[in-house]
Enzyme design. Structure first.
Site, PDB file in Angstrom:
ATOM      1  N   LYS A 192       0.817  -1.218   0.000  1.00  0.00           N
ATOM      2  CA  LYS A 192       0.000   0.000   0.000  1.00  0.00           C
ATOM      3  C   LYS A 192       0.850   1.268   0.000  1.00  0.00           C
ATOM      4  O   LYS A 192       0.434   2.315  -0.465  1.00  0.00           O
ATOM      5  CB  LYS A 192      -0.940   0.025   1.213  1.00  0.00           C
ATOM      6  CG  LYS A 192      -0.218   0.079   2.558  1.00  0.00           C
ATOM      7  CD  LYS A 192      -1.175   0.136   3.723  1.00  0.00           C
ATOM      8  CE  LYS A 192      -1.733  -1.204   4.097  1.00  0.00           C
ATOM      9  NZ  LYS A 192      -0.779  -2.192   4.652  1.00  0.00           N
ATOM     10  N   HIS A 241       0.741  -3.191  14.980  1.00  0.00           N
ATOM     11  CA  HIS A 241       1.357  -2.069  14.266  1.00  0.00           C
ATOM     12  C   HIS A 241       1.478  -0.924  15.264  1.00  0.00           C
ATOM     13  O   HIS A 241       0.468  -0.478  15.805  1.00  0.00           O
ATOM     14  CB  HIS A 241       0.500  -1.656  13.060  1.00  0.00           C
ATOM     15  CG  HIS A 241       1.248  -0.828  12.051  1.00  0.00           C
ATOM     16  ND1 HIS A 241       1.908   0.330  12.390  1.00  0.00           N
ATOM     17  CD2 HIS A 241       1.457  -0.996  10.725  1.00  0.00           C
ATOM     18  CE1 HIS A 241       2.483   0.835  11.309  1.00  0.00           C
ATOM     19  NE2 HIS A 241       2.238   0.045  10.286  1.00  0.00           N
ATOM     20  N   GLU A 271       6.224  -5.685   8.587  1.00  0.00           N
ATOM     21  CA  GLU A 271       5.538  -5.152   7.396  1.00  0.00           C
ATOM     22  C   GLU A 271       6.017  -3.720   7.100  1.00  0.00           C
ATOM     23  O   GLU A 271       5.216  -2.784   7.125  1.00  0.00           O
ATOM     24  CB  GLU A 271       4.026  -5.145   7.625  1.00  0.00           C
ATOM     25  CG  GLU A 271       3.414  -6.500   7.892  1.00  0.00           C
ATOM     26  CD  GLU A 271       1.995  -6.398   8.475  1.00  0.00           C
ATOM     27  OE1 GLU A 271       1.464  -5.275   8.619  1.00  0.00           O
ATOM     28  OE2 GLU A 271       1.433  -7.450   8.793  1.00  0.00           O
TER      29      GLU A 271
HETATM   30  C1  LIG Z   1      -1.276  -3.277   8.329  1.00  0.00           C
HETATM   31  C2  LIG Z   1      -0.180  -2.363   7.941  1.00  0.00           C
HETATM   32  N1  LIG Z   1       1.052  -2.868   7.784  1.00  0.00           N
HETATM   33  C3  LIG Z   1       2.093  -2.090   7.406  1.00  0.00           C
HETATM   34  C4  LIG Z   1       1.931  -0.743   7.160  1.00  0.00           C
HETATM   35  C5  LIG Z   1       3.129   0.062   6.729  1.00  0.00           C
HETATM   36  O1  LIG Z   1       3.494   0.960   7.711  1.00  0.00           O
HETATM   37  P1  LIG Z   1       4.807   1.865   7.545  1.00  0.00           P
HETATM   38  O2  LIG Z   1       4.739   2.515   6.230  1.00  0.00           O
HETATM   39  O3  LIG Z   1       4.742   2.812   8.680  1.00  0.00           O
HETATM   40  O4  LIG Z   1       5.984   0.944   7.679  1.00  0.00           O
HETATM   41  C6  LIG Z   1       0.660  -0.161   7.341  1.00  0.00           C
HETATM   42  C7  LIG Z   1       0.454   1.264   7.118  1.00  0.00           C
HETATM   43  O5  LIG Z   1      -0.592   1.812   7.291  1.00  0.00           O
HETATM   44  C8  LIG Z   1      -0.418  -0.989   7.738  1.00  0.00           C
HETATM   45  O6  LIG Z   1      -1.650  -0.506   7.902  1.00  0.00           O
END
Ligand SMILES: Cc1ncc(COP(=O)(O)O)c(C=O)c1O
Length: 444
Positions: A83, A211, A288
């Site tokens: 994402k 998270h 993640e």
């Molecule tokens: C479920 C989940 N995993 C991973 C991420 C990635 O987070 P980051 O970009 O802070 O590493 C997000 C971001 O919203 C998330 O919702």
């Protein structure tokens, strides 16, 4: 050019083949730098009478960040959060580096699979999923998925009874720039009931995820969250569930000037893991990361398409030079908050940018108070206010660093302004070391 069927990891082993539909990357050889590439691209656009905005993606920076991850968090396998930036060149690079992928929807799963990622390298890490997306995951062998409620369990029991479930818990995210726990995560008091319900439905729960929030500034946030996860593993044992996976989520910094360094988080995480999930516990640890891999790899280059000089409090008796101090500049770029700079309104982890001039600036040059706007008709389409820069002219180019996270994936073409083009570049050394010619069309 020789065609390869697989790609090579950093230790030289062949990993897996990717789909033949390659995307283009430019090679930086003979000492050419990213700045040289940007200069050339600007000249090329000029010769085509075009001034479209573009990103340059530094794939070497992603490679270096991956090595940094392996060095500092050797026990934690990264599953990149698609994402954050789903540019195919980015996903291919990470696939070549043998990361896993965190997908949030059927579309992201489809994209990862289309690039040759195998289903065992995907976690469907969204606790609230549309039934049709769960069925899609099931049909394509994507088994690992998160949940945080009884209703989600009921859906999964109907749509993917063989899923390997990961219980997302809520943790303290109060020190993060983007908080997530108000929307997702089961509270610790609910864990027993959820595990019991999963058992009744014949579902397998293999682990725990959390998270700490995106853009985490709390040095100890991961330590507390890992302790919470340990507590859930212990509760699970009481219910006869032997968990084997811990997913420590995202939240890692993506830029060098962030207030907490990646290495500081790593030290805390390693300490907590060694104490609560030692290697002989047999628990697999994954994460993640999104921002971590891409934020600093993308530089945006946008063009000044219009300008307005505003004279404030003009004194008719003062001379021209004095009046020049009352001049306020308004510039209009061809990219803004509805395009690449959507982070300014959507991402509390990145709500300021510092555009700088493409051309060299002399320290003696006069600077003017300037407001920089995006191209659309909306007055909230403002890039930055009150910055002090030398005078710009229509046709000048501005650069903005650290533009890789939650930018491309959120941008729109509102008002008909096309999304910025993306040019991935890599040095010849990295291209050779990773055998990237097997997964990209190489442009010299
Ligand atoms: C479920 C989940 N995993 C991973 C991420 C990635 O987070 P980051 O970009 O802070 O590493 C997000 C971001 O919203 C998330 O919702």
């Amino acid at each position: 050019m020789e065609k390869h069927t697989g790609c090579v990891s950093t230790d030289g082993s062949v990993m897996h083949a990717l789909s033949p539909d390659k995307c283009d990357i430019d090679i930086l050889d003979n000492g050419r730098t990213i700045n040289d590439f940007i200069d050339d691209k600007i000249k090329e656009l000029g010769s085509q009478e075009s001034e479209e905005p573009f990103y340059v993606v530094d794939l070497d920076s992603m490679f270096k960040r991956h090595i940094r991850w392996l060095t500092n968090l050797p026990r934690v396998k990264p599953f990149y959060a698609v994402k954050c930036n789903s540019t195919p060149a980015v996903l291919r690079m990470l696939s070549a580096l043998d990361t896993g992928f965190d997908c949030a929807s059927k579309c992201e799963i489809r994209l990862a699979l289309s690039l040759g990622v195998t289903p065992d390298k995907i976690i469907y890490a969204h606790p609230t999923k549309p039934p049709s997306h769960i069925r899609y995951a099931c049909a394509h062998g994507v088994d690992m998925m998160t949940f945080d409620s009884e209703d989600e369990l009921l859906k999964i029991a109907l749509c993917h009874a063989k899923a390997k479930l990961v219980l997302r818990i809520t943790v303290d995210d109060s020190k993060s720039l983007v908080r997530l726990s108000s929307k997702f995560g089961a509270k610790l008091v609910a864990v027993g009931k959820l595990l019991e319900r999963a058992g009744e439905l014949g579902l397998e729960v293999i682990g725990v995820s959390f998270h700490v929030g995106s853009g985490c500034t709390g040095r100890l946030a991961f330590k507390h969250a890992i302790a919470d996860a340990r507590h859930v593993f212990d509760i699970a044992k009481l219910y006869g569930v032997q968990m084997s996976l811990l997913d420590i989520g995202g939240g890692f910094p993506g830029r060098e000037d962030f207030q907490v360094k990646f290495e500081e988080f790593s030290e805390v995480i390693n300490g907590a893991l060694d104490e609560l999930f030692p290697p002989d516990s047999g628990v697999q640890i994954i994460a993640e990361p999104g921002r971590y891999y891409v934020e600093s790899a993308f530089t945006l280059t946008a063009n000044v398409i219009a300008k307005r000089v505003v004279i404030e409090d003009m004194d008719e008796h003062s001379n021209d030079e004095e009046n020049s101090h009352n001049r306020m500049m308004m510039y209009y770029l061809n990219d803004g908050v509805y395009g690449s700079l959507s982070c300014l309104i959507n991402d509390t982890g990145h709500n300021e940018v510092e555009p700088y001039l493409h051309r060299a600036v002399e320290s003696s040059e006069q600077r003017y108070r300037s407001t920089i706007w995006g191209p659309t008709c909306d007055s909230s389409d403002k890039v930055t206010d009150n910055c002090w820069i030398p005078e710009l002219y229509v046709g000048d180019w501005l650069l903005i660093n650290n533009m890789g996270a939650y930018s491309v994936s959120i941008s729109s073409d509102f008002n008909g302004f096309e999304k910025a083009h993306i040019y991935p570049v890599v040095t010849a050394e990295t291209c050779h070391a990773l055998n990237l010619s097997s997964i990209y069309n190489i442009i010299y």
